[in-house]
Design a protein around this motif. Structure first.
Motif, PDB file in Angstrom:
ATOM      1  N   CYS A 311      -6.784  12.460   5.966  1.00 31.67           N
ATOM      2  CA  CYS A 311      -5.623  11.989   6.713  1.00 31.67           C
ATOM      3  C   CYS A 311      -4.370  11.993   5.845  1.00 31.67           C
ATOM      4  CB  CYS A 311      -5.878  10.575   7.223  1.00 31.67           C
ATOM      5  SG  CYS A 311      -7.317  10.429   8.304  1.00 31.67           S
ATOM      6  N   ASP A 312      -3.229  11.762   6.489  1.00 30.02           N
ATOM      7  CA  ASP A 312      -1.988  11.647   5.733  1.00 30.02           C
ATOM      8  C   ASP A 312      -1.911  10.275   5.072  1.00 30.02           C
ATOM      9  OD1 ASP A 312      -0.945   9.703   7.577  1.00 30.02           O
ATOM     10  OD2 ASP A 312      -0.216  11.316   8.868  1.00 30.02           O
ATOM     11  N   GLY A 313      -0.864  10.061   4.267  1.00 34.66           N
ATOM     12  CA  GLY A 313      -0.765   8.861   3.454  1.00 34.66           C
ATOM     13  C   GLY A 313      -0.581   7.577   4.217  1.00 34.66           C
ATOM     14  N   GLU A 314      -0.242   7.673   5.502  1.00 35.48           N
ATOM     15  CA  GLU A 314      -0.071   6.485   6.339  1.00 35.48           C
ATOM     16  C   GLU A 314      -1.217   6.296   7.329  1.00 35.48           C
ATOM     17  OE1 GLU A 314       2.464   4.191   6.114  1.00 35.48           O
ATOM     18  OE2 GLU A 314       2.992   5.299   4.293  1.00 35.48           O
ATOM     19  N   LEU A 315      -2.205   7.174   7.287  1.00 36.99           N
ATOM     20  CA  LEU A 315      -3.312   7.184   8.246  1.00 36.99           C
ATOM     21  C   LEU A 315      -2.816   7.330   9.687  1.00 36.99           C
ATOM     22  CD1 LEU A 315      -5.843   4.494   6.906  1.00 36.99           C
ATOM     23  CD2 LEU A 315      -5.643   6.909   6.329  1.00 36.99           C
ATOM     24  N   SER A 316      -1.664   7.937   9.857  1.00 41.15           N
ATOM     25  CA  SER A 316      -1.107   8.082  11.205  1.00 41.15           C
ATOM     26  C   SER A 316      -1.876   9.089  12.050  1.00 41.15           C
ATOM     27  CB  SER A 316       0.364   8.504  11.123  1.00 41.15           C
ATOM     28  OG  SER A 316       0.497   9.764  10.498  1.00 41.15           O
ATOM     29  N   ASP A 317      -2.644   9.966  11.404  1.00 42.10           N
ATOM     30  CA  ASP A 317      -3.430  10.964  12.124  1.00 42.10           C
ATOM     31  C   ASP A 317      -4.922  10.642  12.094  1.00 42.10           C
ATOM     32  OD1 ASP A 317      -3.674  11.398   9.417  1.00 42.10           O
ATOM     33  OD2 ASP A 317      -3.495  13.572   9.524  1.00 42.10           O
ATOM     34  N   LEU A 318      -5.254   9.382  11.906  1.00 42.05           N
ATOM     35  CA  LEU A 318      -6.661   8.980  11.850  1.00 42.05           C
ATOM     36  C   LEU A 318      -7.400   9.356  13.124  1.00 42.05           C
ATOM     37  CD1 LEU A 318      -8.816   7.474  10.167  1.00 42.05           C
ATOM     38  CD2 LEU A 318      -7.986   5.337  11.182  1.00 42.05           C
TER      39      LEU A 318
END
Length: 370
Positions: A311-318
């Motif tokens: 995932c990306d660093g913010e877990l926005s695409d979890l």
């Protein structure tokens, strides 16, 4: 990511489970886990609660390529030690969190812990003894694991006896420590999750906040992740009420749920379901040097195994990131409890427990590379 290698971390013929990994001083990788007797030898089946369960670890002398067979025991008494998670603070202090089941003679549980508490949350094991989770605590080392100090049970405000942990401690920039836990708020309640905090490097802990609570959902084994922007995301294993009479335990598993804090854990927003991830296991999130976050977890339905998401660093695409099938060849669902660390070559080592061909539970690892 691609799986480049599957390796055995440790096995000795006994029941090994619930691993977690960290870099100790002098760049030494260590894998901590629960070690107990394999009760199949006398009872014909295994159990997650056993008076021989102790907290142990092994180290690697070659950067995580292989691990020593020299088992180092840090806590061994007449209780069942569970779910060690190791966090190395910025000053080198090692803190291992865990929880413990106590034991009395069969039929004495209600007298020891109270009739209502024992009947709801205690267990009787194989006609041998009654057992009850007495709570969670930490073990601390300031000399890189040479000696350890065991601290007393932590009793969060607003929770009845029997809270537990499975998730690494988060160290904030001001050195405040946050530890996620789960437990019941009153007799008969399902599990809620919260945070305790420490301002003195783990010596003492105070209740900070509640993260998730619902009368119809067990929120269990929370993992707390701090994103690049400083948000705190709590990831929960979830189940319906598995303590109801005649309920099939595996049928109670639900999906991953998360919630977010923007004020260093003092308050959390509403809980949100991540419907694409089956939450039959606790989760682990590892920030890689690339900026990506590797989220790993066990998968307790066919095909049994280990899975992950990058995932990306913010877990926005979890929710939407592709699911990586790390393993899909396990013989049963008694597996998982992943932990992960990044190795010097940029690959990630994901550790977990699983059954080998002889049915023994062992600690294995998968090497993943972007």
């Amino acid at each position: 990511m691609q799986v480049t290698q599957i390796k055995t971390i440790y096995q000795d013929g006994e029941y090994l489970a619930f691993p977690n990994v960290a870099w100790l001083k002098e760049d030494v990788p260590a894998c901590f886990f629960r070690h107990a007797k394999d009760r199949r030898k006398e009872d014909g089946k295994v159990t997650h609660i056993d008076p021989t369960a102790k907290i142990a670890y092994v180290v690697s002398d070659d950067g995580g390529n292989s691990f020593s067979s020299d088992l180092k025991v840090i806590l061994d008494d007449e209780m069942s030690e569970q779910d060690p998670c190791v966090t190395v603070l910025s000053d080198g202090r090692i803190i291992v969190s865990l929880f413990r089941w106590d034991f009395v003679e069969e039929g004495k549980g209600a007298e020891k812990w109270g009739k209502a508490l024992f009947e709801r949350y205690g267990r009787s094991i194989e006609g041998k003894y009654d057992t009850f989770n007495i709570g969670f605590s930490v073990i601390i080392s300031d000399d890189n694991g040479q000696t350890w100090k065991h601290h007393p049970v932590i009793e969060p405000d607003g929770y009845i006896p029997g809270s537990a942990v499975r998730g690494n401690i988060v160290e904030l920039p001001d050195k405040t420590l946050l530890m996620p836990f789960y437990g019941a708020k009153y007799e008969g309640a399902l599990a809620s999750c919260g945070l305790v905090c420490s301002k003195n490097r783990g010596e003492t802990w105070d209740f900070l906040s509640e993260t998730a609570c619902d009368k119809n959902i067990n929120f269990l084994e929370p993992f707390l992740f701090r994103t690049d922007s400083g948000r705190l995301i709590s990831l929960f294993r979830t189940q319906s009420d598995f303590l109801k009479p005649n309920v099939d335990f595996s049928s109670t598993y639900l999906n991953l749920h998360i919630c977010v804090s923007d004020d260093d854990g003092h308050t959390f927003g509403p809980v949100r379901e991540i419907s694409s991830i089956y939450a039959s296991n606790p989760f682990h999130a590892l920030r890689l040097k690339s900026g990506k976050v590797l989220v790993s977890y066990g998968y307790r339905r066919e095909p049994y195994g280990i899975r992950a998401k990058l995932c990306d660093g913010e877990l926005s695409d979890l929710e939407t990131a592709d699911e990586i099938i790390v393993r899909a060849d396990a013989p049963n669902g008694d597996l998982g409890y992943t932990g992960a660390m990044e190795l010097s070559d940029g690959s990630a080592l994901v550790v977990y427990y699983i059954s080998n061909q002889d049915g023994q539970r062992i600690i294995e690892g998968a090497v993943l590379k972007e």
